[in-house]
Design a protein around this motif. Sequence first.
Motif, PDB file in Angstrom:
ATOM      1  N   GLY A   9       5.962 -14.147   5.818  1.00 42.00           N
ATOM      2  CA  GLY A   9       4.677 -13.618   6.260  1.00 42.00           C
ATOM      3  C   GLY A   9       3.929 -13.045   5.078  1.00 42.00           C
ATOM      4  O   GLY A   9       4.335 -13.209   3.932  1.00 42.00           O
TER       5      GLY A   9
ATOM      6  N   VAL B 163       2.367  -9.526   3.439  1.00 40.55           N
ATOM      7  CA  VAL B 163       2.508  -8.080   3.518  1.00 40.55           C
ATOM      8  C   VAL B 163       1.146  -7.449   3.789  1.00 40.55           C
ATOM      9  O   VAL B 163       0.162  -7.741   3.105  1.00 40.55           O
ATOM     10  CB  VAL B 163       3.110  -7.496   2.228  1.00 40.55           C
TER      11      VAL B 163
ATOM     12  N   TYR C 174       5.266  -7.391   7.528  1.00 40.16           N
ATOM     13  CA  TYR C 174       4.824  -8.765   7.345  1.00 40.16           C
ATOM     14  C   TYR C 174       4.000  -9.214   8.547  1.00 40.16           C
ATOM     15  O   TYR C 174       4.401  -9.027   9.691  1.00 40.16           O
ATOM     16  CB  TYR C 174       6.019  -9.704   7.192  1.00 40.16           C
TER      17      TYR C 174
ATOM     18  N   ARG D  17       2.460 -12.430  10.506  1.00 44.31           N
ATOM     19  CA  ARG D  17       2.618 -13.876  10.692  1.00 44.31           C
ATOM     20  C   ARG D  17       1.762 -14.301  11.870  1.00 44.31           C
ATOM     21  O   ARG D  17       1.582 -13.554  12.823  1.00 44.31           O
ATOM     22  CB  ARG D  17       4.066 -14.247  10.999  1.00 44.31           C
TER      23      ARG D  17
END
Length: 164
Positions: A85, A87, A110, A112
């Motif tokens: 992902g 940050v 993260y 996503r």
Amino acid sequence: MDHGGNPLRAREVGDTTARRYMRELDRSEALRLLSTVSLGRIVFTRHALPAVRPVNHLVDNEALIVRIYEDGALASLVAPADAPGVVVAYEADDIDSVRYLRWSVVVTGYARVVSDADEMDRYAHLPRQWVAHRMTSTLRIRPDLVTGFRLEADPTQPVPADRG
């Protein structure tokens, strides 16, 4: 600001200046408080520089859910499928502008894009949007680091009344 619970002097309000204390929140209390508001700020990298955007969110099973649109700045947060992902940090608060009390929470983790069809359908209209763009994707932010504090008044000091 002193995050160690030491007293802070608040801006003078009227003729009363009250002392404040910052009490650190544990993870569960911080996420619970985050779920009580729907607006926050997402911090991400855009063109190699920090960027901040106000967005609305919901908390679902400790994850933050944010809807994004195709041409918006947040569309840059789409990570390759094999990456964990992108940050990001996410901050939300509920601070009384007269008494300078309440709380602030920051989540780092993260982000996503949600790719599961059932979840995409579930989040299609959540959280309720406040901009006129057609939302095309959903981001899930998994909180790795959750920090927060509650601003509390010194019980021995007067606190200005809420004026409105």
